[in-house]
Scaffold this motif. Structure first.
Motif, PDB file in Angstrom:
ATOM      1  N   ARG A   1       1.674   8.328   9.313  1.00 31.88           N
ATOM      2  CA  ARG A   1       1.981   8.550  10.728  1.00 31.88           C
ATOM      3  C   ARG A   1       2.654   9.894  10.945  1.00 31.88           C
ATOM      4  N   ALA A   2       3.512  10.288   9.999  1.00 24.06           N
ATOM      5  CA  ALA A   2       4.160  11.597  10.127  1.00 24.06           C
ATOM      6  C   ALA A   2       3.136  12.722  10.029  1.00 24.06           C
TER       7      ALA A   2
ATOM      8  N   ASP B   1       3.986   9.218  17.255  1.00 24.75           N
ATOM      9  CA  ASP B   1       5.113   8.545  16.615  1.00 24.75           C
ATOM     10  C   ASP B   1       6.068   9.581  16.025  1.00 24.75           C
TER      11      ASP B   1
ATOM     12  N   ARG C   1      16.070   0.250   6.978  1.00 19.92           N
ATOM     13  CA  ARG C   1      15.684   0.374   8.383  1.00 19.92           C
ATOM     14  C   ARG C   1      16.910   0.551   9.279  1.00 19.92           C
TER      15      ARG C   1
ATOM     16  N   THR D   1      -2.704   1.411  13.052  1.00 19.37           N
ATOM     17  CA  THR D   1      -1.581   1.520  13.977  1.00 19.37           C
ATOM     18  C   THR D   1      -2.075   1.661  15.405  1.00 19.37           C
TER      19      THR D   1
ATOM     20  N   LEU E   1       4.329   5.337   6.556  1.00 22.27           N
ATOM     21  CA  LEU E   1       5.294   6.262   7.153  1.00 22.27           C
ATOM     22  C   LEU E   1       4.796   7.694   7.011  1.00 22.27           C
ATOM     23  N   TRP E   2       4.380   8.052   5.802  1.00 26.66           N
ATOM     24  CA  TRP E   2       3.828   9.394   5.567  1.00 26.66           C
ATOM     25  C   TRP E   2       2.581   9.632   6.423  1.00 26.66           C
TER      26      TRP E   2
ATOM     27  N   LYS F   1       9.110   9.447  15.626  1.00 26.46           N
ATOM     28  CA  LYS F   1      10.148   8.811  14.808  1.00 26.46           C
ATOM     29  C   LYS F   1       9.768   8.838  13.332  1.00 26.46           C
ATOM     30  N   SER F   2       8.483   8.709  13.032  1.00 21.91           N
ATOM     31  CA  SER F   2       8.045   8.713  11.639  1.00 21.91           C
ATOM     32  C   SER F   2       8.360  10.047  10.972  1.00 21.91           C
TER      33      SER F   2
ATOM     34  N   LEU G   1      10.860  10.600   7.807  1.00 23.19           N
ATOM     35  CA  LEU G   1      10.337  11.237   6.594  1.00 23.19           C
ATOM     36  C   LEU G   1      11.216  12.406   6.166  1.00 23.19           C
TER      37      LEU G   1
ATOM     38  N   ASP H   1       8.211   0.967  10.591  1.00 27.03           N
ATOM     39  CA  ASP H   1       7.397   1.204  11.777  1.00 27.03           C
ATOM     40  C   ASP H   1       8.276   1.177  13.030  1.00 27.03           C
TER      41      ASP H   1
ATOM     42  N   CYS I   1      -3.369   5.161  10.248  1.00 29.87           N
ATOM     43  CA  CYS I   1      -3.238   5.562  11.645  1.00 29.87           C
ATOM     44  C   CYS I   1      -4.221   4.824  12.540  1.00 29.87           C
TER      45      CYS I   1
END
Length: 264
Positions: free
Chosen positions: A22-23, A35, A117, A66, A19-20, A37-38, A42, A93, A63
């Motif tokens: 992708r953010a 992404d 989630r 992904t 998550l981190w 949403k990530s 976060l 995800d 990444c």
């Protein structure tokens, strides 16, 4: 708005790393995966993501995997519109938001993860959540699919034993007449050596394969199709590691990869 504290045990807590990652990727002008949403999730979590700072290999690796999986999932759905996708160990995800063409999408993870989630992903007619262990094979009866099925196992198999992976693959082979699997394989040298990893320290890495063709020994009708090395993607960003990617020992032992398998 009051932030949400993610109360997760050891293996489920590893979902915070991708998550981190992708953010962080969203801060780049040329992200490997888009992404937003990530970053939204976060910001809503009460967690010190600063502990991952400096883990550039994990950030890039997450990444890259992904991006590979997004590409291959979308290619599968483009060839088989209306097919079902089962996302094992889905974590936080948001792949179903990035993909088009699926008939049904199933996100499966442990109850504590699905509970978190649900705070960020609304119910839809074509996306269902399943809260259970992947080893509780009764979940397979909840997949309403007679045609092609794509099963994605990202960030999952390394936390299972070899016996558990084999039992899961055999159960999948019995349940699905026609299925494609996309699975992440950990670098074999990291099994039992979490101290070598730059972010994941608590949850133990338990299993991997040096040769992806050995999957064919684990279940009837299971065939190796193809694999993608992380080091073959985004080469410039791997820094000095890209210098070793053609060395056979390096590729066998320090190479994370995505593997495509087929039943039937």
């Amino acid at each position: 708005m009051e932030k949400i504290r993610p109360d997760l045990s050891e293996v489920p807590a590893t979902l915070l790393v991708p998550l981190w990652a992708r953010a962080e990727e969203q801060k780049r002008a040329d992200p490997l995966v888009r992404d937003p949403k990530s970053a939204e999730i976060l910001r809503a979590l009460d967690f010190d993501f600063g502990r991952f700072r400096g883990g550039w290999m994990s950030q890039l690796g997450c990444c890259v995997r992904t991006a590979i999986l997004d590409r291959e999932v979308q290619a599968f759905l483009s060839d088989r519109p209306g097919a079902s996708v089962v996302n094992l160990g889905c974590g936080l995800d948001a792949r179903e938001l990035r993909m088009t063409g699926y008939g049904m999408w199933y996100d499966l993870d442990l109850p504590e993860v699905i509970g978190l989630r649900e705070r960020f992903f609304p119910d839809t007619e074509r996306v269902r959540r399943i809260a259970c262990s992947v080893l509780d094979f009764g979940w397979m009866d909840r997949i309403a699919a007679e045609g092609p099925v794509l099963i994605v196992a990202e960030g999952l198999f390394m936390y299972l034993s070899g016996e558990e992976v084999e039992a899961l693959l055999r159960a999948l082979g019995r349940r699905f007449a026609e299925a494609v699997l996309l699975v992440e394989m950990l670098a074999p040298l990291l099994v039992g050596r979490n101290g070598m990893h730059d972010t994941v320290k608590e949850a133990a890495f338990r299993w991997s394969l040096r040769d992806s063709r050995d999957f064919e020994r684990m279940a009837d009708r299971l065939r190796f199709d193809r694999e993608w090395s992380y080091f073959d993607e985004a080469r410039r960003r791997w820094r000095y590691l890209r210098l070793f990617r053609r060395i056979p020992w390096f590729r066998r032992n320090l190479n994370n990869r995505i593997v495509r398998l087929r039943f039937g």
